[in-house]
Design an enzyme around this catalytic site. Sequence first.
Site, PDB file in Angstrom:
ATOM      1  N   CYS A   1      22.594  28.120  17.371  1.00  0.00           N
ATOM      2  CA  CYS A   1      21.750  28.246  18.565  1.00  0.00           C
ATOM      3  C   CYS A   1      20.601  29.210  18.322  1.00  0.00           C
ATOM      4  O   CYS A   1      19.603  29.162  19.030  1.00  0.00           O
ATOM      5  CB  CYS A   1      22.598  28.706  19.753  1.00  0.00           C
ATOM      6  SG  CYS A   1      23.526  30.191  19.388  1.00  0.00           S
TER       7      CYS A   1
ATOM      8  N   GLU B   1      27.488  38.962  26.009  1.00  0.00           N
ATOM      9  CA  GLU B   1      28.781  39.368  25.467  1.00  0.00           C
ATOM     10  C   GLU B   1      28.505  40.254  24.252  1.00  0.00           C
ATOM     11  O   GLU B   1      27.393  40.291  23.738  1.00  0.00           O
ATOM     12  CB  GLU B   1      29.627  38.138  25.117  1.00  0.00           C
ATOM     13  CG  GLU B   1      29.948  37.296  26.362  1.00  0.00           C
ATOM     14  CD  GLU B   1      31.108  36.320  26.190  1.00  0.00           C
ATOM     15  OE1 GLU B   1      32.000  36.589  25.375  1.00  0.00           O
ATOM     16  OE2 GLU B   1      31.109  35.283  26.878  1.00  0.00           O
TER      17      GLU B   1
ATOM     18  N   GLU C   1      26.410  31.021  26.817  1.00  0.00           N
ATOM     19  CA  GLU C   1      25.422  31.125  25.753  1.00  0.00           C
ATOM     20  C   GLU C   1      25.027  29.686  25.426  1.00  0.00           C
ATOM     21  O   GLU C   1      25.823  28.916  24.895  1.00  0.00           O
ATOM     22  CB  GLU C   1      26.021  31.823  24.546  1.00  0.00           C
ATOM     23  CG  GLU C   1      24.972  32.209  23.544  1.00  0.00           C
ATOM     24  CD  GLU C   1      25.526  32.189  22.148  1.00  0.00           C
ATOM     25  OE1 GLU C   1      26.682  32.578  21.941  1.00  0.00           O
ATOM     26  OE2 GLU C   1      24.791  31.732  21.271  1.00  0.00           O
TER      27      GLU C   1
ATOM     28  N   ASN D   1      29.589  24.086  16.062  1.00  0.00           N
ATOM     29  CA  ASN D   1      28.746  24.543  14.950  1.00  0.00           C
ATOM     30  C   ASN D   1      29.351  25.728  14.191  1.00  0.00           C
ATOM     31  O   ASN D   1      29.260  25.803  12.967  1.00  0.00           O
ATOM     32  CB  ASN D   1      27.331  24.870  15.440  1.00  0.00           C
ATOM     33  CG  ASN D   1      27.306  25.935  16.503  1.00  0.00           C
ATOM     34  OD1 ASN D   1      28.263  26.087  17.264  1.00  0.00           O
ATOM     35  ND2 ASN D   1      26.237  26.673  16.571  1.00  0.00           N
TER      36      ASN D   1
HETATM   37  O1  6OD Z   1      27.485  35.630  16.005  1.00  0.00           O
HETATM   38  C1  6OD Z   1      27.881  35.505  17.133  1.00  0.00           C
HETATM   39  O2  6OD Z   1      28.709  36.256  17.638  1.00  0.00           O
HETATM   40  C2  6OD Z   1      27.373  34.420  17.969  1.00  0.00           C
HETATM   41  N1  6OD Z   1      27.738  34.476  19.269  1.00  0.00           N
HETATM   42  C3  6OD Z   1      26.639  33.427  17.447  1.00  0.00           C
HETATM   43  C4  6OD Z   1      26.155  32.338  18.176  1.00  0.00           C
HETATM   44  C5  6OD Z   1      25.644  31.271  17.561  1.00  0.00           C
HETATM   45  C6  6OD Z   1      25.306  30.082  18.284  1.00  0.00           C
HETATM   46  O3  6OD Z   1      25.231  28.981  17.754  1.00  0.00           O
END
Ligand code: 6OD
Length: 487
Positions: A288, A467, A254, A157
């Site tokens: 997400c 993280e 995540e 994504n």
């Molecule tokens: O913006 C970010 O660092 C991050 N970990 C976004 C996650 C998005 C999940 O789809």
Amino acid sequence: MADVANTIRNFINGEFVDGADEFDDLNPVDGSLVAKVQAADSEIVDRAVRAARSVYEGPWGSLPTPQRVALLRRIADRIDERFEDFLKAEIADTGKPEGMARLLDVARASANFRSFADIIASTPLDAFRTELGNGDVALQYAIRKPLGVIGVIVPWNLPLLLLTWKVAPALATGNAVVVKPSEETPATATLLGEVMAEVGVPDGVYNVVHGYGDTGSLITTHSGVDGITFTGESKTGSAIMRAVSDRVLPVSFELGGKNAALVFDDADLEKTVAGLTRSIFTNTGQVCLSTERVYIQKGIFDEVVAGLVENAGNLKLGTPYAEGTTTGPLISQKHRDKVLGYQRLAESAGAQTLIGGDIPDMGDELSDGSWFSPTLWTHLLHEDRPMREEVFGPVAGLIPFDTEEEAVRLANDTDYGLASALWTQDVDRVHRVAPQMNVGLSWVNTWYLRDLRAPFGGSGLSGIGREGGTHSFDFYTEPVNVCIGQS
Ligand code: 6OD
């Protein structure tokens, strides 16, 4: 400008390597072929892990921090120099609007490396002077050793953004990585291999292997891997946990979300509706963090719903480079079928589809693309499957509530725990409700506002660990406490 390669190869020990097999990388805009991808088999994954281990045990793992910091900054600069190459490759793989890829995906890649260069350069050690009862003192300090070889498995994504979000702290702390990008989006991880070679990152520090879930399993079950960081579906997270359980490997996950927005009757309605629109439909709902459940206080329900329907109707589905495109396709026809399946489920549960719910007619040229219309449902119950399971598409269910307690209860009644958003102007309510949300990210009057130093992650089916900033180092390093007594 470099063209997106017709063949995408594995990147091992500083070299591009053919695979045992190949598969198609398709453009979700029209189903056309972006590239043939060389898939890794067990021998290739083994080579990648061995290369990573060898360089980690050689000079890389013990390189002084200032030298690693300098390399990270060079990676960031080179990504910026090759910005248009990354942009083109990311757009061909994902079909997302150019404006979004420019502002978010590619911009965040270099920002991730710069940010972790700054953070590792300025992070102090934990140190304690311990006073003993007899007048002696001891000095304790904890050094952080790299884990070693990290398996980095990332989704489709936000391919480059999420890849660099993990590779930057891994390299900052002295690890070597074996990356598996999603089979849907192999291009930018491979381009990053070119950048690593161009700026002089030692061979073997950054390796990329391509393939489907079975290639991921070859990484997670390899005895030369010391930890796994993964972003993706919750059920894949469970499978990885099972795969590494015998060796008790550290994991950082995540995973999915079924994120709620709570809209209270004191909210600024204009800003709220605009914010909700963004949180439901950005990246065609394939984030997400996307809002898929919207609980709205009864007195303002009709007004908020009307605003959302109007905004959804104003979204412009289109090709990435077309003027005014706000919304691209879903990643694949397979994923589109899944989203359509939830539409059918919603209908059979009695949902009223206020807008969307269908595959739009995008014309003959785009008929093999993976398009789905922005969709809003009412009349679903909180218990219905489309309100409980992650859809990962441009959809949301809108449900009215009476009291704050009811809203908090509904929002928290989920197996997931990634993100929530409160929309209210009542500061007391913010202080009361925001900490009650069982999530890692509790936004108020905003959504997806990120400071790269802040802890990022979720609980329950949404993952393990955090993280971001120094929190990343809790996964990518192993502390060793040195305690010096008096001689
Ligand atoms: O913006 C970010 O660092 C991050 N970990 C976004 C996650 C998005 C999940 O789809």
